[in-house]
Motif scaffolding. Structure first.
Motif, short mmCIF file in Angstrom:
data_model
loop_
_atom_site.label_atom_id
_atom_site.label_comp_id
_atom_site.label_asym_id
_atom_site.label_seq_id
_atom_site.Cartn_x
_atom_site.Cartn_y
_atom_site.Cartn_z
N UNK A 107 24.98 20.75 -5.42
CA UNK A 107 24.39 22.14 -5.46
C UNK A 107 23.75 22.21 -6.81
N UNK A 108 24.37 21.77 -7.96
CA UNK A 108 23.77 22.05 -9.26
C UNK A 108 22.45 21.38 -9.44
N UNK A 109 22.41 20.17 -8.82
CA UNK A 109 21.01 19.37 -8.93
C UNK A 109 20.06 20.06 -8.14
N UNK A 110 20.27 20.60 -7.05
CA UNK A 110 19.32 21.18 -6.15
C UNK A 110 18.67 22.63 -6.99
N UNK A 111 19.66 23.11 -7.42
CA UNK A 111 19.47 24.39 -8.21
C UNK A 111 18.72 24.14 -9.50
N UNK A 112 18.87 23.04 -10.08
CA UNK A 112 17.89 22.74 -11.38
C UNK A 112 16.52 22.19 -10.69
N UNK A 113 16.39 21.58 -9.54
CA UNK A 113 15.15 21.28 -9.15
C UNK A 113 14.36 22.39 -8.71
N UNK A 114 15.01 23.57 -7.93
CA UNK A 114 14.54 24.59 -7.69
C UNK A 114 13.94 25.43 -8.93
N UNK A 167 11.02 20.82 0.56
CA UNK A 167 11.92 21.53 -0.53
C UNK A 167 12.68 20.96 -1.46
N UNK A 168 12.99 21.44 -2.71
CA UNK A 168 14.05 20.75 -3.47
C UNK A 168 15.27 20.36 -3.03
N UNK A 169 15.64 21.09 -2.10
CA UNK A 169 17.11 20.99 -1.66
C UNK A 169 16.98 20.10 -0.30
N UNK A 170 16.07 19.30 -0.13
CA UNK A 170 16.04 18.41 1.02
C UNK A 170 16.70 17.15 0.92
N UNK A 227 0.94 -1.17 -0.14
CA UNK A 227 -0.11 0.11 -0.01
C UNK A 227 0.72 1.25 -0.06
N UNK A 228 0.33 2.31 -0.32
CA UNK A 228 0.99 3.66 -0.39
C UNK A 228 0.94 4.34 1.05
N UNK A 229 2.21 4.58 1.45
CA UNK A 229 2.32 5.21 2.74
C UNK A 229 2.64 6.72 2.86
N UNK A 230 3.42 7.11 2.01
CA UNK A 230 3.89 8.46 1.97
C UNK A 230 4.28 8.65 0.74
N UNK A 231 4.05 10.00 0.21
CA UNK A 231 4.61 10.59 -1.20
C UNK A 231 4.96 11.88 -0.88
N UNK A 232 5.51 12.54 -1.75
CA UNK A 232 6.51 13.91 -1.45
C UNK A 232 5.90 14.88 -2.59
N UNK A 233 5.60 16.19 -2.33
CA UNK A 233 5.22 17.32 -3.14
C UNK A 233 6.17 18.08 -2.81
N UNK A 234 6.99 18.84 -3.82
CA UNK A 234 8.08 19.65 -3.70
C UNK A 234 7.41 21.21 -3.51
N UNK A 235 7.87 21.82 -2.50
CA UNK A 235 7.46 23.09 -2.13
C UNK A 235 8.65 23.94 -1.82
N UNK A 236 8.45 25.21 -2.25
CA UNK A 236 9.53 26.20 -1.91
C UNK A 236 9.20 27.30 -0.70
N UNK A 237 8.20 27.03 -0.05
CA UNK A 237 7.54 27.62 1.04
C UNK A 237 6.73 27.08 1.91
#
Length: 139
Positions: free
Chosen positions: A69-76, A60-63, A6-16
């Motif tokens: 750092x480049x990947x985190x910037x690309x996600x943001x 947050x994308x940086x999590x 079963x699904x227990x957890x999913x993620x949504x990217x947020x900036x604030x």
């Protein structure tokens, strides 16, 4: 295989987190299950009261500690453009859900329509730019 998956957890990217909580808690009516500091960041989970075993982490994308750092910037940047994958919510009344979210200031992407694949749905963007669809089976 005889296991029950079963699904227990999913993620949504947020900036604030605060803006995200205003949307997911105050507008959508999801309950806040956790809001704690974790390794210098904030761990926030929400979920539907009718699905106590399913959690949504507002992250947050940086999590990701393994991302460069480049990947985190690309996600943001992708998040800012609304280019990350969307989330689909089920509702028992898509038209009422649409009116409620629109009246609360939600960014409308699609008004409710009947889709050829058997649902009536609508679409919004959350404050971070994520695509959110709300659907119900056609009556």
């Amino acid at each position: 295989m005889n296991t029950n998956i079963t699904l227990s957890t999913c993620f949504i990217a947020v900036d604030d987190h605060d803006k995200a909580l205003e949307f997911y808690r105050d507008i959508l009516g999801l309950e806040v299950r956790q809001d704690v500091g974790f390794e210098g960041m904030r761990w926030v989970t929400v979920g539907s009261p009718s699905q106590p075993d399913v959690n949504i982490v507002l992250e947050p994308p940086a999590a990701n500690p393994n991302a460069s750092p480049a990947d985190k910037q690309a996600m943001a940047e992708l998040l800012a453009k609304g280019m990350l994958r969307g989330v689909l919510f089920a509702t028992d009344d898509v038209d009422a859900t649409f009116e409620h979210i629109r009246a609360a200031g939600g960014e409308v992407l699609q008004e409710p329509i009947d889709q050829p694949y058997g649902v009536r749905d609508c679409a919004f963007r959350d404050p971070a730019g994520n695509l959110l669809r709300f659907n119900q089976p056609k009556r």
